[in-house]
Design a protein around this motif. Structure first.
Motif, mmCIF file in Angstrom:
data_model
loop_
_atom_site.group_PDB
_atom_site.id
_atom_site.type_symbol
_atom_site.label_atom_id
_atom_site.label_comp_id
_atom_site.label_asym_id
_atom_site.label_seq_id
_atom_site.Cartn_x
_atom_site.Cartn_y
_atom_site.Cartn_z
ATOM 1 N N VAL A 176 69.087 -72.981 -48.553
ATOM 2 C CA VAL A 176 70.384 -72.387 -48.264
ATOM 3 C C VAL A 176 70.541 -72.173 -46.760
ATOM 4 C CG1 VAL A 176 71.933 -70.451 -48.719
ATOM 5 C CG2 VAL A 176 70.344 -71.217 -50.490
ATOM 6 N N PRO A 177 71.383 -72.959 -46.085
ATOM 7 C CA PRO A 177 71.590 -72.767 -44.647
ATOM 8 C C PRO A 177 72.241 -71.412 -44.359
ATOM 9 C CG PRO A 177 72.459 -74.887 -45.382
ATOM 10 C CD PRO A 177 72.152 -74.094 -46.609
ATOM 11 N N LYS A 178 71.979 -70.900 -43.174
ATOM 12 C CA LYS A 178 72.499 -69.579 -42.815
ATOM 13 C C LYS A 178 74.021 -69.547 -42.737
ATOM 14 C CE LYS A 178 68.407 -67.982 -40.314
ATOM 15 N NZ LYS A 178 67.867 -67.512 -39.017
ATOM 16 N N ASP A 179 74.657 -70.660 -42.441
ATOM 17 C CA ASP A 179 76.120 -70.665 -42.300
ATOM 18 C C ASP A 179 76.829 -71.130 -43.562
ATOM 19 O OD1 ASP A 179 75.397 -73.327 -42.253
ATOM 20 O OD2 ASP A 179 76.770 -73.872 -40.624
ATOM 21 N N SER A 180 76.105 -71.208 -44.686
ATOM 22 C CA SER A 180 76.699 -71.707 -45.929
ATOM 23 C C SER A 180 77.434 -70.608 -46.668
ATOM 24 C CB SER A 180 75.606 -72.271 -46.843
ATOM 25 O OG SER A 180 74.786 -71.218 -47.309
ATOM 26 N N ARG A 181 78.253 -71.001 -47.645
ATOM 27 C CA ARG A 181 78.960 -70.023 -48.457
ATOM 28 C C ARG A 181 77.994 -69.123 -49.222
ATOM 29 N NH1 ARG A 181 84.386 -72.725 -51.088
ATOM 30 N NH2 ARG A 181 85.332 -73.380 -49.126
ATOM 31 N N GLU A 195 70.465 -87.079 -57.534
ATOM 32 C CA GLU A 195 70.806 -88.368 -58.151
ATOM 33 C C GLU A 195 72.209 -88.815 -57.751
ATOM 34 O OE1 GLU A 195 69.394 -89.138 -62.324
ATOM 35 O OE2 GLU A 195 69.139 -86.955 -62.303
ATOM 36 N N LEU A 196 73.133 -87.885 -57.741
ATOM 37 C CA LEU A 196 74.494 -88.216 -57.325
ATOM 38 C C LEU A 196 74.531 -88.649 -55.860
ATOM 39 C CD1 LEU A 196 76.396 -85.270 -59.052
ATOM 40 C CD2 LEU A 196 76.518 -87.695 -59.698
ATOM 41 N N ASN A 197 73.728 -88.007 -55.056
ATOM 42 C CA ASN A 197 73.675 -88.338 -53.633
ATOM 43 C C ASN A 197 73.215 -89.783 -53.422
ATOM 44 O OD1 ASN A 197 73.894 -87.427 -50.837
ATOM 45 N ND2 ASN A 197 71.669 -87.661 -50.768
ATOM 46 N N ASP A 201 67.588 -77.657 -61.854
ATOM 47 C CA ASP A 201 68.179 -78.757 -62.613
ATOM 48 C C ASP A 201 69.489 -79.224 -61.976
ATOM 49 O OD1 ASP A 201 69.410 -76.329 -63.356
ATOM 50 O OD2 ASP A 201 70.086 -77.176 -65.256
ATOM 51 N N VAL A 202 70.233 -78.286 -61.398
ATOM 52 C CA VAL A 202 71.465 -78.667 -60.708
ATOM 53 C C VAL A 202 71.138 -79.490 -59.468
ATOM 54 C CG1 VAL A 202 73.492 -77.793 -59.473
ATOM 55 C CG2 VAL A 202 72.744 -76.678 -61.590
ATOM 56 N N ILE A 203 70.178 -79.037 -58.694
ATOM 57 C CA ILE A 203 69.795 -79.762 -57.486
ATOM 58 C C ILE A 203 69.292 -81.167 -57.831
ATOM 59 C CG2 ILE A 203 68.172 -79.827 -55.558
ATOM 60 C CD1 ILE A 203 70.528 -77.877 -55.268
ATOM 61 N N ASN A 204 68.574 -81.303 -58.942
ATOM 62 C CA ASN A 204 68.106 -82.632 -59.351
ATOM 63 C C ASN A 204 69.282 -83.568 -59.633
ATOM 64 O OD1 ASN A 204 65.419 -81.930 -59.112
ATOM 65 N ND2 ASN A 204 65.197 -81.336 -61.259
ATOM 66 N N LYS A 205 70.330 -83.040 -60.271
ATOM 67 C CA LYS A 205 71.523 -83.850 -60.509
ATOM 68 C C LYS A 205 72.197 -84.222 -59.190
ATOM 69 C CE LYS A 205 72.640 -82.026 -65.095
ATOM 70 N NZ LYS A 205 73.643 -81.366 -65.937
ATOM 71 N N LEU A 251 77.925 -77.101 -53.341
ATOM 72 C CA LEU A 251 76.763 -77.675 -54.022
ATOM 73 C C LEU A 251 76.823 -79.198 -54.038
ATOM 74 C CD1 LEU A 251 76.269 -75.274 -57.078
ATOM 75 C CD2 LEU A 251 74.725 -75.589 -55.137
ATOM 76 N N LEU A 252 78.041 -79.751 -54.064
ATOM 77 C CA LEU A 252 78.192 -81.205 -54.079
ATOM 78 C C LEU A 252 78.305 -81.752 -52.655
ATOM 79 C CD1 LEU A 252 80.494 -81.498 -57.185
ATOM 80 C CD2 LEU A 252 78.180 -82.421 -56.965
ATOM 81 N N THR A 253 77.440 -81.263 -51.820
ATOM 82 C CA THR A 253 77.267 -81.786 -50.464
ATOM 83 C C THR A 253 75.766 -81.872 -50.227
ATOM 84 O OG1 THR A 253 77.101 -79.653 -49.310
ATOM 85 C CG2 THR A 253 79.324 -80.492 -49.761
ATOM 86 N N SER A 254 75.396 -82.387 -49.096
ATOM 87 C CA SER A 254 73.968 -82.462 -48.764
ATOM 88 C C SER A 254 73.435 -81.125 -48.263
ATOM 89 C CB SER A 254 73.751 -83.531 -47.693
ATOM 90 O OG SER A 254 74.494 -83.206 -46.525
ATOM 91 N N LYS A 255 74.325 -80.131 -48.167
ATOM 92 C CA LYS A 255 73.983 -78.857 -47.531
ATOM 93 C C LYS A 255 72.834 -78.129 -48.221
ATOM 94 C CE LYS A 255 77.418 -76.468 -46.030
ATOM 95 N NZ LYS A 255 78.633 -75.621 -45.978
#
Length: 331
Positions: A236-241, A265-267, A258-262, A227-231
């Protein structure tokens, strides 16, 4: 035949684990979910050899890593024999036991019977005489803590592990475990704890307990399962966890708005630091000296290479930390 790089130690940072004599690379490689039967063996070899060329000397396993359980240790053992012959003394190899491994009353949790038997099986799968670190993987509510710690003490005295640690214990459980192991004069040095920008529970008291007892921490899932990547910023990419059926901890329902919004901002902070979000997230968990290493998972060589570049910029300004804390104030 693999020949390790002569420059493998030039750029890696090695941190002392608590007050012990052991040092771990700031970035360690875990073999949790990409070293099982469904995964390419040649890709596993490529990841391990490239990691070592980059100075990653610590490889983290557990009895139940796969799938199926035990497969990661079996594959790792084959790669050790094929590619790392003569290099054992340059490696820190860890394993764990504490989750379900085999049927019946002796294949789970924290009894002496289970822990000793499980480590014997792990050593056989990897073709090793000993591991450098052996962890109890989770607290057992039914086995006395004294018995579990006595099992770790026995394993060290038998020469099957150099050091022992625990994982998934809370601060009070850790305090009790450390007390027992100190009385036995067993070299407990490390706690493997889940820790990331989105999961800060260790900051409440666990890190203080470890520091006051001369122990260190290694952070697992520091990228919050990706989640703490740009992925995941655009789905959800097909090769993701999150798309893998055999990964139990992350799926699409965990990726909330709400998580994605954070994360967005972190990105932006990471961009201004000239880092990827993943690199900043790894640097962030390493900012506390009690955390000796960040334990990454990888499915391809390029991910390992990018994560190691974290070490090019570990420093945070007070302004950056304040902005990050404001974003994460509910975590």
């Amino acid at each position: 035949m693999y020949k390790p790089s002569d420059k493998r130690y030039d750029n890696m940072t090695y941190n002392r684990v608590g007050n012990s004599g052991l040092k771990l690379p700031a970035i360690s490689l875990g073999l949790w979910n990409n070293f099982g039967e469904p995964d390419s063996f040649e890709n596993q070899r490529a990841m391990l050899t490239r990691a070592f060329d980059l100075g990653i000397t610590h490889f983290d396993l557990a009895n139940n890593y796969g799938p199926p359980a035990g497969a990661a240790e079996e594959n790792f053992g084959k790669i050790l024999k094929k590619d790392f012959a003569g290099l054992r003394d340059e490696l820190v190899i860890s394993s764990k036991a504490g989750f379900h491994m085999w049927n019946g009353p002796y294949g789970d949790w924290g009894s002496k019977k289970y822990l000793v038997s499980s480590l014997d099986q792990s050593l056989q799968r990897m073709g090793l005489d000993y591991v450098d670190i052996f962890y109890h993987h989770r607290p057992d509510p039914d086995t006395p803590l004294e018995e579990t710690m006595q099992a770790l003490d026995l394993i060290v005295r038998q020469g099957k592990a150099l050091y022992v640690g625990i994982s998934n214990y809370d601060a009070e459980q850790t305090k009790q475990a450390v007390k027992i192991l100190k009385e036995q004069k067993t070299p407990f040095i490390i706690h493997q704890a889940s820790y990331s920008m989105l999961n800060r529970w260790v900051e409440e008291s666990l890190l203080d307990v470890l520091k006051s007892n001369g122990a260190g921490a290694i952070a697992f899932v520091p990228l919050a399962q990706g989640l703490l990547t740009s992925k995941y910023l655009k789905g959800v990419p097909k090769d993701s966890r999150a798309s893998k059926a055999h990964i139990p901890f992350l799926n699409e329902k965990d990726i909330k708005e709400d998580v994605i919004n954070k994360v967005i901002e972190l990105n932006e902070i990471a961009r201004l630091r000239d880092q990827s979000l993943a690199q900043m997230a790894l640097a962030w968990v390493l900012r506390d000296e009690t955390v000796s290493s960040a334990l990454i998972g990888a499915s391809k060589v390029s991910q390992i290479e990018e994560n190691v570049k974290t070490l090019d910029h570990l420093h945070f300004s007070s302004d950056e930390l304040a902005k990050i804390n404001d974003i994460l104030k509910d975590n």
